[in-house]
Enzyme design. Structure first.
Site, PDB file in Angstrom:
ATOM      1  N   ASP A 108       0.823  -1.217   0.000  1.00 52.89           N
ATOM      2  CA  ASP A 108       0.000   0.000   0.000  1.00 52.89           C
ATOM      3  C   ASP A 108       0.853   1.260   0.000  1.00 52.89           C
ATOM      4  O   ASP A 108       0.353   2.350   0.242  1.00 52.89           O
ATOM      5  CB  ASP A 108      -0.952   0.009   1.210  1.00 52.89           C
ATOM      6  CG  ASP A 108      -0.222  -0.065   2.533  1.00 52.89           C
ATOM      7  OD1 ASP A 108       1.000  -0.322   2.554  1.00 52.89           O
ATOM      8  OD2 ASP A 108      -0.889   0.131   3.568  1.00 52.89           O
ATOM      9  N   LYS A 159       4.928   1.827  16.054  1.00 54.44           N
ATOM     10  CA  LYS A 159       3.816   2.671  16.526  1.00 54.44           C
ATOM     11  C   LYS A 159       3.929   3.085  17.998  1.00 54.44           C
ATOM     12  O   LYS A 159       3.073   2.740  18.818  1.00 54.44           O
ATOM     13  CB  LYS A 159       2.485   1.974  16.241  1.00 54.44           C
ATOM     14  CG  LYS A 159       2.337   1.629  14.754  1.00 54.44           C
ATOM     15  CD  LYS A 159       0.949   1.227  14.321  1.00 54.44           C
ATOM     16  CE  LYS A 159       0.866   1.059  12.802  1.00 54.44           C
ATOM     17  NZ  LYS A 159       1.184  -0.254  12.276  1.00 54.44           N
ATOM     18  N   ASP A 218       1.824   6.229   2.572  1.00 57.55           N
ATOM     19  CA  ASP A 218       1.132   4.965   2.854  1.00 57.55           C
ATOM     20  C   ASP A 218      -0.349   5.210   2.582  1.00 57.55           C
ATOM     21  O   ASP A 218      -0.994   5.989   3.285  1.00 57.55           O
ATOM     22  CB  ASP A 218       1.363   4.573   4.318  1.00 57.55           C
ATOM     23  CG  ASP A 218       0.590   3.323   4.704  1.00 57.55           C
ATOM     24  OD1 ASP A 218      -0.503   3.084   4.155  1.00 57.55           O
ATOM     25  OD2 ASP A 218       1.065   2.589   5.578  1.00 57.55           O
TER      26      ASP A 218
END
Ligand code: GDD
Ligand code: MG
Length: 334
Positions: A108, A159, A218
């Protein structure tokens, strides 16, 4: 060069569009996202791509029945169940019989990154793995990757909370790996390359990075799925692209500004479509407004309805005449 392209995720952030179409098969201007991604790999010398498939794998296979995509030969590896990013790489590389240095890409990621420069650096330093890094404003949505001055990776934090990110250079989702990395990944269980494999490689000093400020997005969220298309229309990545398909029908009394109108879609008199994507066969009725939103394939936006604020309308949904949808997913359950 051989590459594994990860395309097996559920694409949850792009629901409801991904309830019917897997993320990388969603159209971007005039072709599936995947064709843009594989086309870019082909331009950098990749000649064989193994698609690491899971969710809705049949959609990919039906789209490329002769096993070629954007001029590159395709192989398919279908996971029996989602194995997460490292498990998927191991499964796909084994299925394709890869036993040499290879490339891995998150399917992606829209980028002009020079994958051959990453390949070259990988061999120069004798790395076990080399990853491309890109700078972002908010690293908390990504894998955050500090390095030493030579480019050796010193940590990998997937993250992290916003105020705990050690740098704003993040994992750009493009890797060059030695086949020995595959031996580090357990078979038959979910293994995350970001949370397990890379931290282990860092501990052994075998992970290197190449920084790049090339175009990079992204496309896995509603905002970025729109953004990559607006960027193509605006000429942010080279020549401006025309977003209106020759097979779309737009009434002369409609207003279409900075938008993608795909084949078979129609926009009626008095309607306004701005900063938006109207997918294949969608219908925008008279005096409707679609602004900063995505109308899915075959969906209908009724007379005078207003669709605004990053609203995502699913495949074949009907927005009633006069309705107002602002910043929602329709259907909500998606
Ligand atoms: N085959 C398979 N199996 N593919 C998977 C699986 C799985 O179980 N899980 C995810 N994928 C695929 C997705 O389809 C996508 O192409 C890719 O792996 C990455 O998954 P995303 O869900 O898009 O991850 P992300 O965007 O949150 O984070 C990843 O990408 C960032 C850069 O775009 C991480 O790699 C981050 O570290 C990175 O910064
Ligand atoms: Mg992603």
């Amino acid at each position: 060069m051989k590459a594994v392209v990860l395309v097996g995720g559920f694409g949850t952030r792009l629901r409801p569009l991904t309830l019917t179409t897997p993320k990388q098969m969603l159209p971007v201007i005039d072709r599936p996202m995947l064709e843009h991604v594989i086309g870019g790999l082909g331009r950098h010398g990749v000649d064989e791509v193994t698609l690491s498939l899971g969710y809705k794998e049949d959609v990919f296979r039906e789209a490329y029945p002769d096993a070629r995509c954007a001029g590159v030969a395709l192989k398919y590896a279908v996971e029996p169940e989602p194995l997460d990013t490292a498990g998927a790489v191991r499964f796909a590389a084994n299925a394709a019989g890869i036993d040499e240095t290879f490339i891995v890409i998150n399917g992606d990621v829209f980028t002009d990154l020079d994958v051959s420069a990453v390949w070259q650096r990988h061999h120069e330093v004798g790395a076990e793995g080399t990853i491309a890094l890109t700078p972002v404003d908010d690293p908390s949505r990504y894998g955050v990757v500090p390095t030493d001055p030579d480019g050796r990776v010193t940590g990998f934090v997937e993250k992290p909370p916003r105020d705990e990110a050690p740098t704003n250079w993040i994992n750009a989702g493009t890797y060059v790996l030695e086949p020995s990395v595959l031996d580090r990944i357990d078979a038959d269980r979910r293994v995350s390359i970001e949370r397990e494999t890379f931290p282990a490689l860092v501990a052994d000093g075998g992970l290197w990075a190449v920084k790049s400020d090339a175009y990079w997005v992204d496309a896995g969220t509603p905002y970025t799925y729109l953004q990559i298309q607006m960027d193509l229309l605006d000429g942010v990545r080279g020549e401006k692209v025309n977003g209106v398909s020759p097979d779309a029908s737009i009434d002369p009394a409609a207003r279409v500004e900075r938008s993608v109108i795909m084949g078979g879609a129609s926009v009626a008199a008095g309607a306004v479509v701005r900063d938006a994507v109207v997918s294949t066969g969608a219908v925008i009725r008279s005096e409707a407004v679609v602004d900063g939103s995505v109308v899915g394939p075959g969906a209908v936006v009724g007379d005078r309805a207003k669709v605004t604020g990053l609203t995502m309308i699913g495949d074949g949904m009907v927005v009633e005449a006069g309705a107002a949808l602002d910043g929602v997913k329709f259907p909500e359950s998606g």
